[in-house]
Scaffold this motif. Sequence first.
Motif, PDB file in Angstrom:
ATOM      1  N   PHE A  92       0.787  -1.224   0.000  1.00  0.00           N
ATOM      2  CA  PHE A  92       0.000   0.000   0.000  1.00  0.00           C
ATOM      3  C   PHE A  92       0.824   1.281   0.000  1.00  0.00           C
ATOM      4  CE2 PHE A  92      -2.664  -3.189   2.204  1.00  0.00           C
ATOM      5  CZ  PHE A  92      -3.666  -3.270   1.262  1.00  0.00           C
ATOM      6  N   HIS A  93       2.115   1.199   0.350  1.00  0.00           N
ATOM      7  CA  HIS A  93       2.920   2.399   0.533  1.00  0.00           C
ATOM      8  C   HIS A  93       4.201   2.370  -0.276  1.00  0.00           C
ATOM      9  CE1 HIS A  93       0.619   2.104   4.408  1.00  0.00           C
ATOM     10  NE2 HIS A  93       0.257   3.271   3.939  1.00  0.00           N
ATOM     11  N   LYS A 107      -0.802   3.217  -4.771  1.00  0.00           N
ATOM     12  CA  LYS A 107      -0.004   3.248  -3.553  1.00  0.00           C
ATOM     13  C   LYS A 107       0.045   4.687  -3.071  1.00  0.00           C
ATOM     14  CE  LYS A 107       3.221  -0.583  -4.114  1.00  0.00           C
ATOM     15  NZ  LYS A 107       4.540  -1.011  -3.622  1.00  0.00           N
TER      16      LYS A 107
END
Length: 177
Positions: free
Chosen positions: A49-50, A136
């Motif tokens: 996600f990052h 992201k």
Amino acid sequence: MTATSPTAPTAAGPAAPTATTTPATSPVLRVAPAAPADAAAYFRASLVFHADVSDVAAALKADGDPGFVVLDSRSTESWDQGHIPGAIHLPTALIAEQAGQLLDKDVPVVTYCWGPGCNGATRAALVLAELGYQVKEMLGGFEYWAREGFAFETWQGTERRDADPLTSPTESANCGC
């Protein structure tokens, strides 16, 4: 010390471990760490996600297509103060109506906003994901882009600040992370 006991997976992904409290003297260990397998699943999911500012900068600097586009979800006034070179400007409030004209659903999107104290990139990422985009969030946002000494564009042209030694190594281009 007591261990954690995993809970059943959910539709949202790996289940959060159930930690039992322990009478440890350290406030850090009052709640026991997760079991290694649970911790690995959590941290792997976080990386899905990052993205890190330095990794985004390195990918954009490399020759060729980085494989993603960068989206600045802030206001026009914020964009004019400074933005990542090559980023697409699309304020969060306009994503639902304009994303289809500016973005390709086959190309992942990395969102950013001001910085760690702002969740605008998270809100933008949510809207994009709900529209079917791979997305992201760039941790640190524009604040850490500038603090790490990467060039940025303003309405007056390109600028760069010295890297903040609290956020970026002063003797090396690589922090070793």
